[in-house]
Design a protein around this motif. Structure first.
Motif, PDB file in Angstrom:
ATOM      1  N   GLU A  11       0.821  -1.208   0.000  1.00  0.00           N
ATOM      2  CA  GLU A  11       0.000   0.000   0.000  1.00  0.00           C
ATOM      3  C   GLU A  11       0.856   1.259   0.000  1.00  0.00           C
ATOM      4  O   GLU A  11       1.840   1.358   0.741  1.00  0.00           O
ATOM      5  N   THR A  13       1.152   4.563   1.395  1.00  0.00           N
ATOM      6  CA  THR A  13       0.565   5.149   2.604  1.00  0.00           C
ATOM      7  C   THR A  13       0.594   6.669   2.613  1.00  0.00           C
ATOM      8  O   THR A  13      -0.125   7.300   3.385  1.00  0.00           O
ATOM      9  N   ASP A  14       1.437   7.256   1.773  1.00  0.00           N
ATOM     10  CA  ASP A  14       1.446   8.715   1.653  1.00  0.00           C
ATOM     11  C   ASP A  14       2.221   9.095   0.403  1.00  0.00           C
ATOM     12  O   ASP A  14       3.035   8.314  -0.119  1.00  0.00           O
ATOM     13  N   ALA A  27       4.247   0.962   2.466  1.00  0.00           N
ATOM     14  CA  ALA A  27       4.336   0.012   3.579  1.00  0.00           C
ATOM     15  C   ALA A  27       4.772  -1.340   3.033  1.00  0.00           C
ATOM     16  O   ALA A  27       4.028  -1.981   2.288  1.00  0.00           O
ATOM     17  N   ARG A  58       7.985   1.558   6.725  1.00  0.00           N
ATOM     18  CA  ARG A  58       7.766   2.476   5.607  1.00  0.00           C
ATOM     19  C   ARG A  58       9.063   2.635   4.808  1.00  0.00           C
ATOM     20  O   ARG A  58      10.125   2.889   5.380  1.00  0.00           O
ATOM     21  N   THR A  78      -2.872   8.025  -2.278  1.00  0.00           N
ATOM     22  CA  THR A  78      -2.764   7.369  -0.980  1.00  0.00           C
ATOM     23  C   THR A  78      -3.818   6.268  -0.902  1.00  0.00           C
ATOM     24  O   THR A  78      -4.990   6.495  -1.190  1.00  0.00           O
ATOM     25  N   GLY A  79      -3.369   5.070  -0.566  1.00  0.00           N
ATOM     26  CA  GLY A  79      -4.273   3.928  -0.529  1.00  0.00           C
ATOM     27  C   GLY A  79      -4.172   3.046  -1.759  1.00  0.00           C
ATOM     28  O   GLY A  79      -4.745   1.945  -1.769  1.00  0.00           O
TER      29      GLY A  79
END
Length: 205
Positions: A11, A13-14, A27, A58, A78-79
């Motif tokens: 994923e 994450t940012d 991640a 991360r 994100t996601g």
């Protein structure tokens, strides 16, 4: 170098955007971070990126403007989930085919055919790349080593098995999605060589 055997989907994450560069925060699970260090090469959706920072689980990667322009990394949010493969090490099994992590183009998903027996995907690319995409040949799609199905004009089919769908993010691609394409280097070299030989021999006739 990579094998096109995706090790995990991870994923995003940012995402941090600055002038000229975008940083992805991904991640990555423990087993894939073993002995991972800054400066290492990791394929994200088939794009070879350099690890710039590691903080707990991360891992951070910088994406330059040109890379974002040529690949689907610009489409990430994100996601989003990306296909991850660590770089090939000496003695590793090569289960797919050799990939460089340098994307040639992107393809658009223009048709999906899904039943209990099959999951087929039709991709459209710029016509200039089609003479390197041959029936039963190799191609890298979002970092996955895959076999080309039927070829038709400016499009080609992929026939995906359940294990590929389970291990990669290709099941998340819908109509209109962009997928990263890396042409098989051996196929490209052979086609280009044959074209040069034929042009030299028959070009003036």
């Amino acid at each position: 170098m990579f094998t096109g055997i995706v090790q995990a989907t991870c994923e995003v994450t940012d995402i941090y955007k600055k002038d000229g560069v975008t940083t992805l925060e991904v991640a990555i699970p423990d087993q894939l971070r073993a002995n991972l260090a800054t400066g290492a090469s990791v394929a994200n959706n088939g794009v070879c990126l350099t690890v710039t920072q590691i903080a707990n689980d991360r891992v951070f990667f910088d994406v330059m403007e040109e890379t974002a322009r040529l690949t689907n990394l610009a489409d990430l949010q994100t996601g989003s989930w990306v296909n991850i493969e660590r770089s090939l090490t000496f003695g590793s099994e090569i289960g797919g085919h050799i990939l460089s992590g340098h994307i040639h183009t992107t393809a658009e998903v223009i048709e999906l055919s899904q039943t209990d027996e099959h999951y087929d995907m039709r991709l459209k690319v710029d016509p200039k790349w089609m003479h390197y995409i041959l029936y039963k040949g190799f191609i890298g799609v979002n970092g996955c080593s895959l076999t080309v199905g039927q070829v038709d004009g400016d499009s080609f089919w992929l026939h995906l098995i359940p294990e590929t769908l389970r291990l990669t993010n290709l099941d998340k691609a819908g109509a209109g999605s962009r997928l990263n394409i890396e042409i098989d280097s051996q196929t490209q070299a052979i086609v280009d060589t044959v074209e040069r030989v034929l042009a030299a021999r028959f070009g003036d006739q």
